[in-house]
Scaffold this active site. Sequence first.
Site, short mmCIF file in Angstrom:
data_model
loop_
_atom_site.label_atom_id
_atom_site.label_comp_id
_atom_site.label_asym_id
_atom_site.label_seq_id
_atom_site.Cartn_x
_atom_site.Cartn_y
_atom_site.Cartn_z
N TYR A 61 0.83 -1.19 0.00
CA TYR A 61 0.00 0.00 0.00
C TYR A 61 0.87 1.25 0.00
O TYR A 61 1.66 1.48 0.92
CB TYR A 61 -0.94 0.03 1.20
N SER A 62 0.72 2.02 -1.06
CA SER A 62 1.52 3.24 -1.25
C SER A 62 3.00 2.95 -1.06
O SER A 62 3.74 3.73 -0.46
CB SER A 62 1.05 4.35 -0.30
#
Length: 349
Positions: A61-62
């Site tokens: 995530y990111s």
Amino acid sequence: MQYIKLGTTGLDVSPIAIGAMTYGQPDRGHPVWSKGDAEARPLIRHALEAGINFFDTANMYSNGSSEEILGCALNDFTDRDSVVIATKLRHPMRTGPNGRGLSRKAIMAEVDHSLCRLGTDYIDLYQIHRNDHATPWEETLEALSDLVKSGKVRYVGASSMHAWEFAKALHLQKEHGWARFVSMQDHYNLLAREEEREMIPLCLDEGVGTIIWSPLARGRLARGWDDASSTARSETDGAFADMLYTPDQETSNRAIIDAVGQVAQGYGVSRAQIALAWLRHQPVVTAPLVGAGSIQQINEAVASLDVELTDDDVRALEAPYTPRFDWQGISDEAEMEAIRQRVPGMALR
């Protein structure tokens, strides 16, 4: 907040979990909708103050910044041992060989990277994000078990896959005495109930708790069918959202969304509260993952715990559902393309 056990473990978790995919530095992942440190920290703090102790993220995530933001906020706002941190691995984290997957090498490397980003010396629930068909189950499962023995991980869990694959994994874990999957994180909501065929009965029989991603069907269950409003995320979902909620189910989906609105109106609460209350009515569900982007969304999720649906309500919400494509075992774009080729009419654009 009334805490519940995760599956048949002794682990106490809140029946609402925060899905931290929403949090991450915009320049490292999703510039349109991810919330950086300054925006995310007040939301994490508010969730803690509301009694939520269950937080889920993933290394991808990111590009790792979700773990960094979550770990820093939890370290600043609460005692580490009072919260349950879940994260995941499997997807690419770097180019080149061994930068993805569930090999022993990848698992041992990625757990240390996640521990560093989270700023902790143990992960409560370490989950495989999808199955890795390029690595033997035995290699993956033994490596995960070794993490539990080492103390770096307390419990292991899995995410969306075919029920037969999960059953095989549980069998191998029992046969070899390896740490067992205690949770299944899957896609389940009023617009997506195919897991009721095999995975949910399997989890009920095996005592595995389920953690639900996309409990509001990417916002579709939180607004009326003709409501023109949308979220920045839903506007950028593209092909993935088409795969989850195919246009050929429009009649059924509209009827379900209308039923959610009618039940919500009867209780004087939001549509989101009804959709979440329906999930809580399902015995296999431990907690939905709420990707809260605002204080209001956290408050609505917590308020849904006070909504007690009747059997008539549940029948009204479930009646319009029609069978649809079960894509849970799809783990990458190549598999999705193979399905397109086999089933030309499938709405997987």
